[in-house]
Design a protein around this motif. Structure first.
Motif, mmCIF file in Angstrom:
data_model
loop_
_atom_site.group_PDB
_atom_site.id
_atom_site.type_symbol
_atom_site.label_atom_id
_atom_site.label_comp_id
_atom_site.label_asym_id
_atom_site.label_seq_id
_atom_site.Cartn_x
_atom_site.Cartn_y
_atom_site.Cartn_z
ATOM 1 N N GLY A 9 0.615 -1.043 0.141
ATOM 2 C CA GLY A 9 0.095 -0.052 0.067
ATOM 3 C C GLY A 9 1.031 1.354 0.124
ATOM 4 N N ARG A 38 -12.079 -4.018 0.865
ATOM 5 C CA ARG A 38 -11.505 -2.815 1.440
ATOM 6 C C ARG A 38 -12.516 -2.057 2.225
ATOM 7 N NH1 ARG A 38 -11.614 0.181 -4.764
ATOM 8 N NH2 ARG A 38 -13.825 0.537 -4.782
ATOM 9 N N THR A 91 -9.339 4.990 -2.498
ATOM 10 C CA THR A 91 -8.795 4.997 -1.181
ATOM 11 C C THR A 91 -9.553 4.364 -0.144
ATOM 12 O OG1 THR A 91 -8.005 7.308 -1.893
ATOM 13 C CG2 THR A 91 -8.385 6.817 0.611
ATOM 14 N N ALA A 92 -8.810 3.304 0.592
ATOM 15 C CA ALA A 92 -9.221 2.656 1.752
ATOM 16 C C ALA A 92 -8.193 1.785 2.325
ATOM 17 C CB ALA A 92 -10.359 1.756 1.241
ATOM 18 N N VAL A 93 -8.498 1.093 3.286
ATOM 19 C CA VAL A 93 -7.566 0.034 3.855
ATOM 20 C C VAL A 93 -8.134 -1.401 3.316
ATOM 21 C CG1 VAL A 93 -6.854 -1.145 5.910
ATOM 22 C CG2 VAL A 93 -7.307 1.266 6.147
ATOM 23 N N TYR A 94 -7.069 -1.905 2.509
ATOM 24 C CA TYR A 94 -7.251 -3.062 1.711
ATOM 25 C C TYR A 94 -6.833 -4.528 2.720
ATOM 26 C CZ TYR A 94 -8.297 -0.593 -2.428
ATOM 27 O OH TYR A 94 -8.911 0.077 -3.386
ATOM 28 N N TYR A 95 -7.549 -5.309 2.824
ATOM 29 C CA TYR A 95 -7.562 -6.369 3.548
ATOM 30 C C TYR A 95 -7.565 -7.755 2.665
ATOM 31 C CZ TYR A 95 -9.078 -3.575 7.440
ATOM 32 O OH TYR A 95 -8.997 -2.398 8.313
ATOM 33 N N GLY A 113 -4.369 -5.467 6.977
ATOM 34 C CA GLY A 113 -4.696 -4.525 6.180
ATOM 35 C C GLY A 113 -3.643 -3.539 5.520
ATOM 36 N N THR A 114 -3.813 -2.823 4.556
ATOM 37 C CA THR A 114 -2.738 -2.159 4.185
ATOM 38 C C THR A 114 -3.442 -0.951 3.600
ATOM 39 O OG1 THR A 114 -0.717 -1.509 2.755
ATOM 40 C CG2 THR A 114 -2.412 -3.384 1.967
ATOM 41 N N GLN A 115 -2.984 0.314 3.786
ATOM 42 C CA GLN A 115 -3.539 1.601 3.580
ATOM 43 C C GLN A 115 -3.123 1.768 2.005
ATOM 44 O OE1 GLN A 115 -6.033 3.800 5.339
ATOM 45 N NE2 GLN A 115 -5.927 4.548 3.178
ATOM 46 N N THR A 117 -3.838 5.233 -0.582
ATOM 47 C CA THR A 117 -4.323 6.420 -0.469
ATOM 48 C C THR A 117 -4.192 6.801 -2.017
ATOM 49 O OG1 THR A 117 -3.964 6.983 1.656
ATOM 50 C CG2 THR A 117 -4.230 8.896 0.383
#
Length: 120
Positions: A9, A38, A91-95, A113-115, A117
Motif C-alpha cells: 500500500g 477494502r 482510497t481505503a484500507v485493503y484487507y 490491512g494495508t492503506q 491513498t
C-alpha cells in the motif's frame, strides 16, 4: 490456522498503479480461496476481488473490473492485487482474506490491512 500479511500500500496519484501482496503462512495455502476487501473511512467493508484455489476462477466488484487484477503464486504462498488506473474513490484500507472452503463468500482468516491513498 492461516496468518496473512499484506504489503504494497501507499500514496499514489490518480491514474497511477500499485500492487498489493499478501503472504500467507501454512502449508495448505493452495487449498484456500483468497480474496481482497477494502474499507474506506465511514463506510462498510466491501468485496474487491477473489480467486479460486486453482486461479482458474477470478471475481471482481463492478467498481474495479477492468482496472484491478488478482493473481496467486501458490509456490510463494502469495496472492497479489494489481491496481491500475487508480481513482480517489479507491482510497481505503485493503484487507487480504483466506478460506479453505472452495465455494461461498465467507472468509475465515483476515490480514491486518494495508492503506491505499489515491490523491486527485
Amino acid at each position: 490456522q492461516v496468518q496473512l500479511v499484506e504489503s504494497g500500500g501507499g500514496l499514489v496519484q490518480a491514474g497511477g498503479s500499485l500492487r498489493l501482496s499478501c503472504v500467507a503462512s501454512g502449508r495448505t495455502f493452495s487449498r484456500h480461496k483468497m480474496g481482497w476487501f477494502r474499507q474506506a473511512p465511514g463506510k462498510e467493508r466491501e468485496f474487491v476481488s477473489a480467486i479460486s484455489w486453482s486461479d482458474n476462477d477470478t471475481y471482481y466488484a463492478d467498481s474495479v473490473k477492468g482496472r484491478f487484477t488478482i493473481s496467486r503464486d501458490n509456490a510463494k504462498n502469495t496472492v497479489y492485487l494489481q491496481m491500475n488506473s487508480l481513482k480517489p474513490e479507491d482510497t481505503a484500507v485493503y484487507y487480504c482474506a483466506a478460506d479453505p472452503r472452495y465455494s461461498g463468500s465467507s472468509y475465515a482468516y483476515w490480514g491486518q490491512g494495508t492503506q491505499v491513498t489515491v490523491s486527485s
